[in-house]
Design an enzyme around this catalytic site. Structure first.
Site, PDB file in Angstrom:
ATOM      1  N   ALA A   1      14.397  -5.051  24.657  1.00  0.00           N
ATOM      2  CA  ALA A   1      14.121  -4.562  23.298  1.00  0.00           C
ATOM      3  C   ALA A   1      15.318  -4.758  22.372  1.00  0.00           C
ATOM      4  O   ALA A   1      16.466  -4.534  22.750  1.00  0.00           O
ATOM      5  CB  ALA A   1      13.712  -3.097  23.286  1.00  0.00           C
ATOM      6  N   GLY A   2      15.004  -5.174  21.160  1.00  0.00           N
ATOM      7  CA  GLY A   2      16.000  -5.285  20.106  1.00  0.00           C
ATOM      8  C   GLY A   2      16.501  -6.680  19.817  1.00  0.00           C
ATOM      9  O   GLY A   2      17.140  -6.922  18.794  1.00  0.00           O
TER      10      GLY A   2
ATOM     11  N   LYS B   1       6.611  -2.763  35.217  1.00  0.00           N
ATOM     12  CA  LYS B   1       7.589  -2.314  34.235  1.00  0.00           C
ATOM     13  C   LYS B   1       7.144  -0.950  33.696  1.00  0.00           C
ATOM     14  O   LYS B   1       6.050  -0.801  33.172  1.00  0.00           O
ATOM     15  CB  LYS B   1       7.705  -3.302  33.076  1.00  0.00           C
ATOM     16  CG  LYS B   1       8.757  -2.856  32.057  1.00  0.00           C
ATOM     17  CD  LYS B   1       8.641  -3.581  30.744  1.00  0.00           C
ATOM     18  CE  LYS B   1       9.463  -2.847  29.696  1.00  0.00           C
ATOM     19  NZ  LYS B   1       9.204  -3.335  28.334  1.00  0.00           N
TER      20      LYS B   1
ATOM     21  N   ASN C   1       9.840  -9.960  23.222  1.00  0.00           N
ATOM     22  CA  ASN C   1       8.493 -10.305  22.769  1.00  0.00           C
ATOM     23  C   ASN C   1       8.503 -10.663  21.290  1.00  0.00           C
ATOM     24  O   ASN C   1       8.299 -11.801  20.900  1.00  0.00           O
ATOM     25  CB  ASN C   1       7.531  -9.156  23.061  1.00  0.00           C
ATOM     26  CG  ASN C   1       6.076  -9.496  22.788  1.00  0.00           C
ATOM     27  OD1 ASN C   1       5.185  -8.754  23.178  1.00  0.00           O
ATOM     28  ND2 ASN C   1       5.780 -10.607  22.135  1.00  0.00           N
TER      29      ASN C   1
END
Length: 256
Positions: A186-187, A99, A208
């Site tokens: 993300a977010g 990644k 995460n």
């Protein structure tokens, strides 16, 4: 029913990818991974312990023979650092599916797309299979795909913000224009955010903080698993059309 997805020729059952940062300890991290059903975990190469052989290791808790490790370049702010980091990861563990994220600055952690594109081109030429974190821009996403990205990973909102998907239109456009998997990265803050990502047609979701910083990470991991499955089912089912006015569930004709 099976609803598998593939990236770079590798097939997975779970469409949820989880991180390995911010947990209380490796034991809690492993329990969350198990509850989530995830088959891929991201690992920040620059934060891996390489200096203290007596300290506990992530691999002691999450078996890399059972769970696919996805080395990432978290903390890299230019293409050179990201490329060097992944070269080290390949030397250390033989990883080629990676990644890539190249950040612009520390406040927003938004990707620097010029550096990201440069790194993608170099890594692809060197035989890496980069899954790439990027802005939610369909033009940039297509440029990354052309440069050799094996998956496009647009942010839903800033990393660690928990704000959920802020622009559904651009995520949907990226999905419609891509010929490689698209995963929101993300977010995500809660289960409904993960469901929205899947309802938009994304192939998966990476998260995460949403799990690690929940009051009960294990329960949240399970909730995310169910949300991803529900959102995917809803997408495959095909939602009803949206109307401006009410439409009765029972026909009005023939009423007594």
């Amino acid at each position: 029913m099976t609803d598998q997805w593939s990236v770079a020729g590798r097939t997975f059952n779970s469409r949820l990818i989880v991180g390995t940062g911010k947990y209380k300890d490796f034991e809690q991290n492993a329990a969350a991974v198990a509850a989530s059903g995830a088959e891929i975990v991201t690992v920040a190469v620059r934060r891996v312990n390489v200096s203290d052989p007596t300290a506990p290791m992530l691999t002691d808790y999450i078996d890399p023979k059972k769970i696919t490790y996805l080395p990432n370049t978290a903390g890299c702010f230019n293409a050179d650092d990201a490329i060097r980091t992944l070269r080290l990861a390949r030397e250390a563990g033989g990883w080629d599916l990676v990644k890539l994220e190249v950040l612009g600055e520390a406040k927003t952690l938004y990707p620097n797309m010029r550096e990201t594109l440069e790194a993608t081109e170099v890594l692809a030429k060197e035989g890496f299979l980069p899954m790439v974190y990027c802005v939610d821009d369909p033009i940039a996403a297509k440029q990354l795909e052309d440069a050799g990205a094996v998956a496009i990973m647009p942010l839903g909102a800033p990393i660690g913000s928990g704000l959920g998907i802020q622009n559904r239109v651009t995520i949907r456009l990226i999905v419609e224009g891509a010929s490689v998997p698209v995963l929101v990265d993300a977010g995500v803050g809660t289960a409904s955010d993960a469901a929205v990502a899947m309802e938009l047609g994304c192939d998966g979701v990476l998260m995460n903080t949403a799990i690690a910083e929940a009051k009960d990470p294990i329960r949240m991991a399970r909730a995310m698993k169910l949300a991803v499955e529900a959102g995917r089912d809803a997408y495959l089912a095909g939602r009803m059309g949206q109307r401006r006015y009410a439409d009765p569930s029972s026909p009005l004709a023939g009423l007594i």
